[in-house]
Design a protein around this motif. Structure first.
Motif, PDB file in Angstrom:
ATOM      1  N   ALA A  60       0.847  -1.188   0.000  1.00 42.24           N
ATOM      2  CA  ALA A  60       0.000   0.000   0.000  1.00 42.24           C
ATOM      3  C   ALA A  60       0.881   1.236   0.000  1.00 42.24           C
ATOM      4  N   GLY A  61       0.331   2.324  -0.509  1.00 46.08           N
ATOM      5  CA  GLY A  61       1.030   3.594  -0.526  1.00 46.08           C
ATOM      6  C   GLY A  61       0.196   4.676   0.126  1.00 46.08           C
ATOM      7  N   GLY A  62       0.867   5.583   0.816  1.00 49.23           N
ATOM      8  CA  GLY A  62       0.177   6.663   1.500  1.00 49.23           C
ATOM      9  C   GLY A  62       0.747   6.877   2.888  1.00 49.23           C
ATOM     10  N   PRO A  63       0.466   8.011   3.510  1.00 47.86           N
ATOM     11  CA  PRO A  63       0.998   8.288   4.846  1.00 47.86           C
ATOM     12  C   PRO A  63       0.577   7.216   5.848  1.00 47.86           C
ATOM     13  N   ALA A  64       1.551   6.646   6.535  1.00 56.21           N
ATOM     14  CA  ALA A  64       1.254   5.581   7.498  1.00 56.21           C
ATOM     15  C   ALA A  64       2.435   5.412   8.439  1.00 56.21           C
ATOM     16  N   LEU A  65       2.141   4.984   9.660  1.00 56.43           N
ATOM     17  CA  LEU A  65       3.204   4.751  10.632  1.00 56.43           C
ATOM     18  C   LEU A  65       2.730   3.732  11.660  1.00 56.43           C
ATOM     19  N   GLY A  66       3.586   2.729  11.922  1.00 58.79           N
ATOM     20  CA  GLY A  66       3.264   1.738  12.935  1.00 58.79           C
ATOM     21  C   GLY A  66       3.542   0.328  12.455  1.00 58.79           C
ATOM     22  N   ALA A  67       3.166  -0.637  13.264  1.00 57.54           N
ATOM     23  CA  ALA A  67       3.379  -2.043  12.928  1.00 57.54           C
ATOM     24  C   ALA A  67       2.421  -2.894  13.750  1.00 57.54           C
ATOM     25  N   GLU A  68       2.224  -4.125  13.289  1.00 59.79           N
ATOM     26  CA  GLU A  68       1.370  -5.054  14.024  1.00 59.79           C
ATOM     27  C   GLU A  68       1.809  -6.485  13.734  1.00 59.79           C
ATOM     28  N   LEU A  69       1.802  -7.297  14.780  1.00 59.04           N
ATOM     29  CA  LEU A  69       2.105  -8.723  14.671  1.00 59.04           C
ATOM     30  C   LEU A  69       0.952  -9.489  15.299  1.00 59.04           C
ATOM     31  N   ALA A  70       0.478 -10.518  14.608  1.00 61.29           N
ATOM     32  CA  ALA A  70      -0.651 -11.299  15.110  1.00 61.29           C
ATOM     33  C   ALA A  70      -0.372 -12.784  14.959  1.00 61.29           C
ATOM     34  N   LEU A  71      -0.522 -13.520  16.053  1.00 62.58           N
ATOM     35  CA  LEU A  71      -0.484 -14.978  16.025  1.00 62.58           C
ATOM     36  C   LEU A  71      -1.909 -15.448  16.293  1.00 62.58           C
ATOM     37  N   GLY A  78       0.280  -4.491  18.547  1.00 64.92           N
ATOM     38  CA  GLY A  78       0.700  -3.466  17.606  1.00 64.92           C
ATOM     39  C   GLY A  78      -0.234  -2.281  17.592  1.00 64.92           C
ATOM     40  N   ALA A  79       0.184  -1.270  16.858  1.00 65.83           N
ATOM     41  CA  ALA A  79      -0.628  -0.077  16.661  1.00 65.83           C
ATOM     42  C   ALA A  79      -0.129   0.630  15.414  1.00 65.83           C
ATOM     43  N   TYR A  80      -1.049   1.161  14.648  1.00 68.64           N
ATOM     44  CA  TYR A  80      -0.651   1.934  13.476  1.00 68.64           C
ATOM     45  C   TYR A  80      -1.795   2.836  13.040  1.00 68.64           C
ATOM     46  N   ALA A  81      -1.420   3.862  12.302  1.00 66.82           N
ATOM     47  CA  ALA A  81      -2.388   4.770  11.695  1.00 66.82           C
ATOM     48  C   ALA A  81      -1.991   4.953  10.241  1.00 66.82           C
ATOM     49  N   SER A  82      -2.977   5.004   9.365  1.00 66.39           N
ATOM     50  CA  SER A  82      -2.666   5.089   7.942  1.00 66.39           C
ATOM     51  C   SER A  82      -3.765   5.828   7.194  1.00 66.39           C
ATOM     52  N   TYR A  83      -3.362   6.401   6.094  1.00 67.92           N
ATOM     53  CA  TYR A  83      -4.304   6.953   5.127  1.00 67.92           C
ATOM     54  C   TYR A  83      -3.776   6.504   3.771  1.00 67.92           C
ATOM     55  N   GLU A  84      -4.131   5.295   3.392  1.00 68.97           N
ATOM     56  CA  GLU A  84      -3.428   4.617   2.315  1.00 68.97           C
ATOM     57  C   GLU A  84      -4.395   4.038   1.293  1.00 68.97           C
ATOM     58  N   LYS A  85      -3.811   3.668   0.177  1.00 69.54           N
ATOM     59  CA  LYS A  85      -4.518   2.921  -0.861  1.00 69.54           C
ATOM     60  C   LYS A  85      -3.658   1.712  -1.181  1.00 69.54           C
ATOM     61  N   GLY A  86      -4.238   0.519  -1.037  1.00 67.54           N
ATOM     62  CA  GLY A  86      -3.413  -0.671  -1.185  1.00 67.54           C
ATOM     63  C   GLY A  86      -4.147  -1.838  -1.804  1.00 67.54           C
ATOM     64  N   VAL A  87      -3.389  -2.917  -1.982  1.00 73.73           N
ATOM     65  CA  VAL A  87      -3.920  -4.123  -2.600  1.00 73.73           C
ATOM     66  C   VAL A  87      -3.302  -5.338  -1.920  1.00 73.73           C
ATOM     67  N   ALA A  88      -4.116  -6.360  -1.709  1.00 73.32           N
ATOM     68  CA  ALA A  88      -3.641  -7.649  -1.207  1.00 73.32           C
ATOM     69  C   ALA A  88      -3.739  -8.658  -2.335  1.00 73.32           C
ATOM     70  N   PHE A  89      -2.678  -9.439  -2.524  1.00 76.21           N
ATOM     71  CA  PHE A  89      -2.673 -10.421  -3.599  1.00 76.21           C
ATOM     72  C   PHE A  89      -2.653 -11.828  -3.020  1.00 76.21           C
ATOM     73  N   PRO A  90      -3.108 -12.817  -3.798  1.00 75.18           N
ATOM     74  CA  PRO A  90      -3.361 -14.154  -3.243  1.00 75.18           C
ATOM     75  C   PRO A  90      -2.118 -14.914  -2.821  1.00 75.18           C
ATOM     76  N   LEU A 151       3.812  -3.806   8.394  1.00 74.75           N
ATOM     77  CA  LEU A 151       4.741  -2.712   8.640  1.00 74.75           C
ATOM     78  C   LEU A 151       4.270  -1.492   7.868  1.00 74.75           C
ATOM     79  N   HIS A 152       4.189  -0.357   8.546  1.00 69.94           N
ATOM     80  CA  HIS A 152       3.752   0.889   7.926  1.00 69.94           C
ATOM     81  C   HIS A 152       4.840   1.930   8.173  1.00 69.94           C
ATOM     82  N   ALA A 153       5.558   2.289   7.116  1.00 69.47           N
ATOM     83  CA  ALA A 153       6.702   3.191   7.251  1.00 69.47           C
ATOM     84  C   ALA A 153       6.536   4.385   6.325  1.00 69.47           C
ATOM     85  N   PHE A 154       5.960   5.446   6.839  1.00 68.29           N
ATOM     86  CA  PHE A 154       5.843   6.724   6.144  1.00 68.29           C
ATOM     87  C   PHE A 154       4.938   6.632   4.914  1.00 68.29           C
ATOM     88  N   ILE A 155       5.456   6.330   3.742  1.00 66.80           N
ATOM     89  CA  ILE A 155       4.602   6.313   2.546  1.00 66.80           C
ATOM     90  C   ILE A 155       4.438   4.910   1.963  1.00 66.80           C
TER      91      ILE A 155
END
Length: 287
Positions: A60-71, A78-90, A151-155
């Protein structure tokens, strides 16, 4: 090591014979050997497909910051904030993405867009909106039993997940059980030509580069030297790239026996007047 692999393939083939022979005999009074071979190819393909389904990712692209791990959903941090446009692929093998699209006529990419913020700890999660339905299209997909990292790192944001439920489906597939209901099935209405597709894909990969001189010569003969060196070269490069990409797709998906994606099928066709074009692959239908 090689001996073990051969034994595994032999076991898979025998398993296919055991599971498919009764169905084929029930389908027709005669023994349809071609359908048996295609069913065997689809069995092997489905095991590969199930293995690919174990992992998925996204960007994804766009302003974002934070991370999250899930088992799983019950152990998150984790915690993050984003304003993004993205895609998940199979999964991570691009040519195989087209199989579901062409076979099932289903989209294979999941898009999301919007502003979103969340914090999670254990089974607890706090989201930017209380209404779950307003959040679902704003972030990467999440499923109850997934092992996931984001992982959300800036853009730029990245997402990867391992799906235990697909691992169960992968193991069950070896004995003919399909809990996820995502295996490709033999369509007895469609006449498939996997050998044709395999050979066509291999030829496109090996001889696709001949599109460059062929188009330079053809355009030069019909329009002159300068168009031949410019237009002919451009057409040749474009068609060369198309044949290479399509060749890979046709080679790795050959059990499905699609019609040609590129016409003419081969670089040097018997009918020299055939127009060059690309088309959506489809089955040779027999009604």
């Amino acid at each position: 090591m090689l001996s073990r692999q051969l034994k595994t393939l032999a076991f898979c083939f025998l398993a296919v014979m055991a599971f498919t022979s009764p169905r084929l005999l029930a389908q027709d009074d005669g023994f349809d050997f071609n359908s048996l071979i295609i069913d065997a190819e689809l069995y092997i393909w489905n095991r590969i497909s199930d293995a690919l389904d174990l992992f998925r990712g996204g960007l994804a692209g766009g302003p974002a910051l934070g991370a999250e791990l899930a088992l799983t959903e019950y152990a998150q941090l984790g915690a993050y904030a984003s304003y993004e446009k993205g895609v998940a692929f199979p999964h991570f093998i691009f040519p195989f993405w087209l199989v579901d699209y062409y076979e099932k006529k289903e989209p294979f990419l999941e898009f999301h867009e919007g502003q979103y913020a969340t914090a999670s700890f254990g089974p607890w999660r706090k989201e930017s909106f209380d209404d779950y339905s307003s959040n679902i299209d704003r972030h990467f997909p999440r499923h109850k039993w997934d092992v996931r990292i984001q992982l959300h790192a800036f853009i730029l944001s990245a997402y990867a997940t391992f799906r235990p439920t697909e691992f169960v489906d992968f193991l069950a597939g070896f004995v003919g059980w399909d809990p996820s209901g995502d295996d490709q099935r033999l369509d007895y209405v469609a006449t498939r030509y996997p050998a044709d597709q395999f050979g066509r894909g291999l030829c496109n990969i090996l001889f696709g580069a001949f599109e460059i001189p062929v188009n330079i010569i053809r355009v030069t003969a019909s329009e002159g030297d300068l168009p031949g060196l410019s237009k002919g070269l451009g057409l040749g490069l474009w068609r060369f790239v198309c044949r290479e990409v399509v060749g890979v797709v046709e080679l790795v998906t050959f059990p499905f026996g699609w019609q040609p994606i590129i016409q003419p099928e081969y670089i040097f066709p018997l009918n020299q007047n055939m127009s060059w074009r690309t088309q959506r692959p489809s089955f040779h239908k027999q009604y």
